[in-house]
Enzyme design. Structure first.
Site, mmCIF file in Angstrom:
data_model
loop_
_atom_site.group_PDB
_atom_site.id
_atom_site.type_symbol
_atom_site.label_atom_id
_atom_site.label_comp_id
_atom_site.label_asym_id
_atom_site.label_seq_id
_atom_site.Cartn_x
_atom_site.Cartn_y
_atom_site.Cartn_z
ATOM 1 N N GLY A 24 -13.467 -57.233 -23.148
ATOM 2 C CA GLY A 24 -12.596 -58.357 -23.469
ATOM 3 C C GLY A 24 -13.248 -59.330 -24.439
ATOM 4 C CE LYS A 25 -16.291 -56.469 -28.902
ATOM 5 N NZ LYS A 25 -15.676 -55.319 -28.190
ATOM 6 N NE ARG A 26 -10.374 -62.193 -21.942
ATOM 7 C CZ ARG A 26 -9.639 -61.186 -22.423
ATOM 8 N NH1 ARG A 26 -9.963 -60.600 -23.558
ATOM 9 N NH2 ARG A 26 -8.539 -60.788 -21.790
ATOM 10 C CG ASP A 38 -12.981 -55.822 -30.186
ATOM 11 O OD1 ASP A 38 -13.548 -54.944 -30.868
ATOM 12 O OD2 ASP A 38 -13.082 -55.884 -28.949
#
Lengths: 310, 310
Positions: free
Chosen positions: A103-105, B107
């Site tokens: 999720g690259k949160r 992303d």
């Protein structure tokens, strides 16, 4: 048992460092799934995505240690997609796979805690560490990819939750895209931005090492930058590495083996398109095609396992 | 009408640059909402979050230009929370508010496109630009916060969707947390990391300016760093600024007015806790308390509007 111990044990058990990336895309779903859609609604597509990913999980669950659902493709369907993401994570966890939610949160302080609370900790992982599985996160995965742009105090809330729930994070250090160097390769005094992030990762792991010397804070290092992969393996000796960019993005087996430690563990190599859409690849389409897409997934996974073992 | 034109018109119409941050948290929900919970399930909490946020929207919709739902707090409830997020975005858009989804997403390449497709473009915004409202994104908001760590080629897919759907993004440049400088303030040759990101933002806006000189690529610049706010207002003359950190985080009205242009537009100042949990603030709890929490929200919003107008 901590997250790092658990993933290294799963690698040893399966004899595989392959991570299957679950990146469903409408246009590339096998024909049987596209043909069975009730209509073009997000709900119908979400159901197709869930079925697609759950069938992949069933096919690979005994031959890989982990899967990585990509949140973006589920979010692209709206709320119905997120319900499907929840179903996919649960199905993978029930199949005994380690689940890394991609999720690259991140966010500041207490908001970062909310993301950590959301995504970190599976019932299986918590139980393996002797905790109460009822304290698992609502999404129920084991680990989450995390962006470092907001700094050390945005990573620490994730580390706290890792400690409590035997979970892991993978901090973006060096990403696989062509333009990743725009910020990551900037040289600031003695070192680059990505080296600064690598040092942070190593320092956060320092007091959290398992018997093999690994900690809960992993790192994302792209297969498309082989020299930096060697450098970063050395700079982050305590991190499980998550290596995207293998296969479709151009990373080669000889290059990515540098991510592994001497015992062939300490990293997982992700492939998404090359495995999940294998039915459309020249080498599999004749034999399997859309009708036997599950067999193509199995064959492509076994092929990748074999390539990485050489 | 582009996103930047639309937000500046909304500022002019309401006479307000206040952005109400929708950050629901279990422990701080007003007592009537907590008391009416059917049980402690994620579904019950999600319903309470949706009701809380929708009532806030009803209370502020005529006196502010925009709201900013924080995805993390909805994600914290699992899939049920994301369904509530969808309901909240739809309610705000239907009320005529501009919706900035705070997800700090990003992303690589085609995955960034999936996030852009998910969150960028409301029916109202697309219609105002003369497009087909049926092409709105599934979540239906107008803009999304975006992290720059993956570089220029990870921002461009968002810009493409902004162009197609009259939407906007807010790129993280200088965040409001104490440790934000860890990477952002690193000096790399002539300039810092955050200045490098600011230059990227300005260059992407260059060929997309509206009649007032604003483009679709906004920037997040924290109220807690007043000197950098002045510097970054000058460095990104074409960006709508989203300024978090006002109020509860310590940013003062005199400081944040530097984010505005000469006509008092070009930026929105976010307050979350100070407005949505105003019923618990000393200055409002006596008069309103939990029972009249909606009146406290209105009073706190009007107070903030007045402070920023001085």
């Amino acid at each position: 048992m901590t997250f790092s111990t658990r993933i290294n044990k799963a690698i040893a058990r399966t004899g595989s460092v392959t991570c299957v990336g679950l990146d469903p895309r409408k246009a590339q779903l096998p024909a049987p799934l596209r043909d069975s859609l009730a209509d073009q609604s997000p709900q119908a597509w979400a159901q197709a995505y869930a079925q697609f990913c759950c069938e992949i999980i069933d096919v690979v669950q005994d031959i890989v240690p982990c899967v990585k659902p990509q949140a973006a493709f589920f979010e692209q369907l709206g709320p119905a997609g997120m319900v499907a993401l929840g179903d996919v994570i649960a199905h993978a966890a029930n199949a005994g796979l380690i689940v890394i939610t991609d999720g690259k949160r991140n966010d500041i302080g207490s908001t970062a805690t909310a993301y950590a609370d959301a995504y970190l900790g599976s019932a299986a992982g918590i139980a393996a560490a002797g905790g109460d599985p009822a304290t698992a996160s609502p999404w129920g995965g084991d680990a989450l990819t995390v962006s470092p742009y907001l700094g050390r105090d945005s990573i620490e809330p994730f580390v706290d939750v890792c400690d409590r729930r035997a979970a892991g994070v993978f901090v973006l250090v060096k990403t696989s895209n062509p333009g990743g160097g725009f910020l990551q390769d900037l040289r600031c005094g003695e070192q680059t931005v990505y080296q600064t992030v690598a040092d942070l990762v190593t320092s956060l792991n320092q007091e959290r090492l398992d018997a093999d010397g690994y900690g809960p804070i992993g790192a994302v290092v792209g297969a498309t930058y082989p020299e930096q992969l060697v450098e970063l393996r050395a700079a982050m000796p305590h991190s499980i590495l998550l290596v995207p960019g293998f296969g479709a993005q151009g990373g080669a087996a000889d290059d990515v083996r540098a991510a592994l430690d001497e015992s062939g563990r300490g990293a997982v190599i992700n492939s998404s398109r090359g495995i999940i859409f294998a039915h459309a690849r020249a080498e599999f389409s004749q034999q399997y095609g859309d009708a036997k897409w599950q067999d193509a997934v199995r064959a492509a996974t076994e092929e990748m396992n074999a390539q990485l073992k050489k």
